[in-house]
Design a protein around this motif. Structure first.
Motif, PDB file in Angstrom:
ATOM      1  N   ALA A 134      -3.550  66.780  38.647  1.00 25.08           N
ATOM      2  CA  ALA A 134      -3.183  65.539  37.681  1.00 25.08           C
ATOM      3  C   ALA A 134      -4.714  66.295  37.027  1.00 25.08           C
ATOM      4  O   ALA A 134      -5.384  66.308  35.817  1.00 25.08           O
ATOM      5  CB  ALA A 134      -2.877  64.057  37.642  1.00 25.08           C
ATOM      6  N   CYS A 135      -5.763  65.351  38.255  1.00 16.33           N
ATOM      7  CA  CYS A 135      -7.231  65.974  37.974  1.00 16.33           C
ATOM      8  C   CYS A 135      -7.529  67.296  37.772  1.00 16.33           C
ATOM      9  O   CYS A 135      -8.036  67.723  36.434  1.00 16.33           O
ATOM     10  CB  CYS A 135      -7.648  65.849  39.420  1.00 16.33           C
ATOM     11  SG  CYS A 135      -9.578  65.999  39.247  1.00 16.33           S
ATOM     12  N   HIS A 136      -7.024  68.068  38.167  1.00 15.88           N
ATOM     13  CA  HIS A 136      -7.801  69.658  37.817  1.00 15.88           C
ATOM     14  C   HIS A 136      -6.931  69.615  37.032  1.00 15.88           C
ATOM     15  O   HIS A 136      -7.648  70.926  36.579  1.00 15.88           O
ATOM     16  CB  HIS A 136      -6.825  70.598  39.620  1.00 15.88           C
ATOM     17  CG  HIS A 136      -7.319  70.522  40.662  1.00 15.88           C
ATOM     18  ND1 HIS A 136      -7.712  71.572  41.757  1.00 15.88           N
ATOM     19  CD2 HIS A 136      -8.634  69.829  40.912  1.00 15.88           C
ATOM     20  CE1 HIS A 136      -8.300  70.414  42.511  1.00 15.88           C
ATOM     21  NE2 HIS A 136      -8.983  69.655  42.141  1.00 15.88           N
ATOM     22  N   LYS A 151     -18.235  69.270  40.625  1.00 12.47           N
ATOM     23  CA  LYS A 151     -17.219  68.300  41.786  1.00 12.47           C
ATOM     24  C   LYS A 151     -16.868  66.975  40.790  1.00 12.47           C
ATOM     25  O   LYS A 151     -16.539  67.337  39.643  1.00 12.47           O
ATOM     26  CB  LYS A 151     -17.869  67.347  42.940  1.00 12.47           C
ATOM     27  CG  LYS A 151     -19.276  66.189  41.788  1.00 12.47           C
ATOM     28  CD  LYS A 151     -20.788  65.776  42.591  1.00 12.47           C
ATOM     29  CE  LYS A 151     -21.018  64.840  41.671  1.00 12.47           C
ATOM     30  NZ  LYS A 151     -20.218  63.048  42.256  1.00 12.47           N
ATOM     31  N   CYS A 152     -16.139  65.833  41.421  1.00 13.34           N
ATOM     32  CA  CYS A 152     -15.025  65.379  40.967  1.00 13.34           C
ATOM     33  C   CYS A 152     -16.160  64.260  39.985  1.00 13.34           C
ATOM     34  O   CYS A 152     -17.251  64.356  40.630  1.00 13.34           O
ATOM     35  CB  CYS A 152     -15.012  64.441  42.049  1.00 13.34           C
ATOM     36  SG  CYS A 152     -15.061  62.432  41.697  1.00 13.34           S
ATOM     37  N   ASN A 153     -16.138  63.612  39.154  1.00 14.15           N
ATOM     38  CA  ASN A 153     -17.179  63.098  38.369  1.00 14.15           C
ATOM     39  C   ASN A 153     -16.822  61.347  37.823  1.00 14.15           C
ATOM     40  O   ASN A 153     -17.307  60.531  37.506  1.00 14.15           O
ATOM     41  CB  ASN A 153     -17.730  63.269  36.804  1.00 14.15           C
ATOM     42  CG  ASN A 153     -15.849  63.561  36.035  1.00 14.15           C
ATOM     43  OD1 ASN A 153     -14.913  63.136  36.644  1.00 14.15           O
ATOM     44  ND2 ASN A 153     -16.377  64.392  34.666  1.00 14.15           N
ATOM     45  N   PHE A 154     -15.744  61.372  39.085  1.00 15.01           N
ATOM     46  CA  PHE A 154     -15.458  60.107  38.481  1.00 15.01           C
ATOM     47  C   PHE A 154     -14.792  59.651  36.667  1.00 15.01           C
ATOM     48  O   PHE A 154     -14.816  58.429  36.522  1.00 15.01           O
ATOM     49  CB  PHE A 154     -15.988  58.276  39.260  1.00 15.01           C
ATOM     50  CG  PHE A 154     -16.089  57.758  40.565  1.00 15.01           C
ATOM     51  CD1 PHE A 154     -15.127  58.386  41.289  1.00 15.01           C
ATOM     52  CD2 PHE A 154     -16.143  57.138  40.715  1.00 15.01           C
ATOM     53  CE1 PHE A 154     -14.538  57.571  42.618  1.00 15.01           C
ATOM     54  CE2 PHE A 154     -16.166  55.654  41.896  1.00 15.01           C
ATOM     55  CZ  PHE A 154     -14.926  56.193  42.851  1.00 15.01           C
ATOM     56  N   CYS A 155     -14.075  60.686  36.799  1.00 16.91           N
ATOM     57  CA  CYS A 155     -13.796  60.541  35.371  1.00 16.91           C
ATOM     58  C   CYS A 155     -14.458  59.830  34.387  1.00 16.91           C
ATOM     59  O   CYS A 155     -14.009  59.280  33.578  1.00 16.91           O
ATOM     60  CB  CYS A 155     -12.106  59.605  35.372  1.00 16.91           C
ATOM     61  SG  CYS A 155     -11.125  61.030  35.591  1.00 16.91           S
ATOM     62  N   ALA A 156     -16.150  59.886  33.946  1.00 16.37           N
ATOM     63  CA  ALA A 156     -16.543  59.300  33.740  1.00 16.37           C
ATOM     64  C   ALA A 156     -16.369  59.574  31.845  1.00 16.37           C
ATOM     65  O   ALA A 156     -16.738  58.580  31.324  1.00 16.37           O
ATOM     66  CB  ALA A 156     -18.399  60.015  33.561  1.00 16.37           C
ATOM     67  N   LYS A 174      -8.308  59.700  36.113  1.00 17.02           N
ATOM     68  CA  LYS A 174      -6.464  60.334  36.218  1.00 17.02           C
ATOM     69  C   LYS A 174      -6.024  60.612  37.223  1.00 17.02           C
ATOM     70  O   LYS A 174      -4.833  59.906  37.674  1.00 17.02           O
ATOM     71  CB  LYS A 174      -7.632  61.746  35.908  1.00 17.02           C
ATOM     72  CG  LYS A 174      -5.891  63.040  35.596  1.00 17.02           C
ATOM     73  CD  LYS A 174      -5.287  62.043  33.626  1.00 17.02           C
ATOM     74  CE  LYS A 174      -3.416  62.697  33.317  1.00 17.02           C
ATOM     75  NZ  LYS A 174      -2.982  62.573  32.314  1.00 17.02           N
ATOM     76  N   CYS A 175      -6.608  60.599  38.665  1.00 15.51           N
ATOM     77  CA  CYS A 175      -5.988  60.745  39.668  1.00 15.51           C
ATOM     78  C   CYS A 175      -5.218  58.883  40.356  1.00 15.51           C
ATOM     79  O   CYS A 175      -4.217  59.069  40.681  1.00 15.51           O
ATOM     80  CB  CYS A 175      -6.932  60.833  41.040  1.00 15.51           C
ATOM     81  SG  CYS A 175      -8.295  59.982  41.147  1.00 15.51           S
ATOM     82  N   VAL A 176      -6.099  57.753  39.676  1.00 15.24           N
ATOM     83  CA  VAL A 176      -5.683  56.954  39.613  1.00 15.24           C
ATOM     84  C   VAL A 176      -4.431  56.403  39.156  1.00 15.24           C
ATOM     85  O   VAL A 176      -3.220  56.105  39.665  1.00 15.24           O
ATOM     86  CB  VAL A 176      -6.629  55.272  39.049  1.00 15.24           C
ATOM     87  CG1 VAL A 176      -5.756  54.051  39.421  1.00 15.24           C
ATOM     88  CG2 VAL A 176      -7.913  55.740  40.541  1.00 15.24           C
TER      89      VAL A 176
HETATM   90  S1  SF4 Z   1     -11.431  60.321  39.740  1.00 14.48           S
HETATM   91 FE1  SF4 Z   1      -9.969  61.601  40.610  1.00 14.48          FE
HETATM   92  S2  SF4 Z   1      -8.873  62.080  38.600  1.00 14.48           S
HETATM   93 FE2  SF4 Z   1     -11.460  61.918  38.165  1.00 14.48          FE
HETATM   94  S3  SF4 Z   1     -12.435  63.831  38.487  1.00 14.48           S
HETATM   95 FE3  SF4 Z   1     -12.295  62.205  40.702  1.00 14.48          FE
HETATM   96  S4  SF4 Z   1     -10.835  63.286  41.785  1.00 14.48           S
HETATM   97 FE4  SF4 Z   1     -10.535  64.295  39.759  1.00 14.48          FE
END
Ligand code: SF4
Ligand code: SF4
Lengths: 258, 138
Positions: free
Chosen positions: A72-74, A196-201, A211-213
């Motif tokens: 989902a994230c990728h 890297k992951c951006n916490f889905c900003a 998205k991962c949540v």
């Molecule tokens: S918060 Fe989760 S879905 Fe969002 S970028 Fe990070 S790992 Fe990917």
């Protein structure tokens, strides 16, 4: 002479355009995506917090669930699918020992010891990667998210050396040929930048959870760590949770419930 | 001046050489006709401002959106737009070859925005950059 040079340039320009057009020729319209374009209204309803954090119900994570969150994230972020040492990962799974190398007791519960843990950038409170970045391409937002400005990344990879969690990947090659499920609304990267992951900003900005949540079906809890009433604080009050490598001193915002 | 009989003609020759392209193009107007959107009359800013300053605007948009999290642009008329190259600019100008490239190729600039940014929000697959002047040579 003059004329033939002009003709040549004209011809060159026309063929360059032709090549340009040929490259675009196979593009069609994909109205399904067009319907999903975020509007100004969506951005006005963005989610806000003082300190974003994540709690992981690690017992609910099977390798399949980790794979589903990873996909989902990728897919969302156009992370290329490259096998081997040039792998690029925003979300991945690892063993207990890899995840918590400083917490390794001799006589652990077998169930915990054999569990796969989902890993991602910890969005640290005092991130080493930000400290060592010479261009401030990696920076921390007031809400705690450790972001990358890909426009400024010069590919020096200090952040990769600085991050104690291996949360960063380097683009050794053009990622585009390795993107399978393409999301036209998110940019790709180019060769020579770290990511890297951006916490889905970009999703928080339109009022959506990471998205991962979404894909984890309750196994990941996301929220404001500075708000005592938030779901994440409730979960962390009720369960014992640890963070990765506390002795590295970066103070992660991702908590693992064992 | 010592050796003036060599130096002065040399300088003149150099100047003449440097000015050849200027003289050659004097009086020539170049005209570029990018294809305009058929269903839209207004851009986020007046056309002449966009023609002169779209690169500054995009630079501001990227800094404000990525670094400050400010993602809504309000123009002088109070109209609001999302600060996004692909999703805002390119949804009105979906054909890069008929809009962006026509000017960029004429004036000989090769911005590398499209090495990362997608061509339109309807794009079906990523375009692998080709190593040529048209993509900034990456
Ligand atoms: S918060 Fe989760 S879905 Fe969002 S970028 Fe990070 S790992 Fe990917
Ligand atoms: S986990 Fe690594 S990349 Fe993420 S914020 Fe912490 S130090 Fe930086």
């Amino acid at each position: 002479m003059k004329n033939s040079r002009r003709e040549f340039l004209k011809l060159a320009a026309v063929s360059a355009m032709g090549i340009g057009a040929a490259r675009l020729g196979f593009l069609g319209d994909a109205p399904a995506h067009a319907a999903g374009l975020p509007t100004v209204g969506n951005y006005e309803e963005g989610l806000k917090a003082k300190h974003w954090g994540m709690a992981v119900y690690s017992a609910k994570f099977t390798p399949e669930r980790i794979a589903a969150c990873r996909k989902a994230c990728h897919d969302e972020h156009n992370v290329p699918d490259i096998a081997g040492p040039k792998e690029i990962k925003w979300f991945w799974g690892a063993s207990y020992e890899e995840s918590f190398p400083t917490e390794h007791g001799h006589y652990l519960s077998e169930e915990v010891e054999h569990r796969q843990f989902p890993l991602l950038c910890n969005q640290c409170e005092t991130p080493m990667c930000v400290k060592v970045c010479p261009t401030q391409a990696t920076f921390q937002r007031p809400d705690g998210i450790v972001m990358m400005d890909f426009h400024r990344c010069i590919g020096c990879r200090y952040c990769m050396a600085g991050c104690p969690f291996g949360a960063r990947s380097f683009n050794f090659q053009d990622p585009r040929p390795f993107i399978k499920d393409f999301n036209p609304h998110f940019p790709t990267r180019m060769r020579g930048v770290v990511e890297k992951c951006n916490f889905c900003a970009e999703r928080l900005a339109v009022g959506k959870l990471p998205k991962c949540v979404e894909a984890a079906e309750g196994a990941l809890v996301f929220g404001d760590l500075s708000d005592e009433q938030s779901d994440i604080r409730k979960v962390l009050r009720e369960h014992f949770a640890i963070r990765r490598k506390p002795d590295a001193g970066t103070s992660p915002s991702v908590y693992y419930i064992l | 001046m010592y050796n003036a009989k060599y130096i002065i003609p040399g300088i003149l020759f150099f100047l003449a050489l440097a000015l050849v392209p200027v003289v050659y193009n004097m009086g020539h107007q170049f005209e570029v006709k990018p294809e305009l959107p058929k269903d839209q009359k207004e851009c986020v800013l007046p056309t002449n401002e966009m023609r002169d300053k779209h690169m500054q605007l995009l630079n501001e948009w990227r800094n404000e959106a990525v670094r400050d999290g400010s993602r809504i642009f309000v123009n002088a008329k109070g109209q609001k737009y999302v600060k996004s190259l692909t999703n805002t600019c390119m949804s009105c100008h979906p054909d890069k070859a008929k809009f962006c490239d026509r000017c960029h190729e004429t004036v000989g600039v090769a911005p590398y925005c499209w090495d990362c940014h997608n061509l339109t929000p309807n794009q079906k697959s990523p375009i692998p950059p080709v190593a040529s002047a048209a993509t900034g040579g990456h």
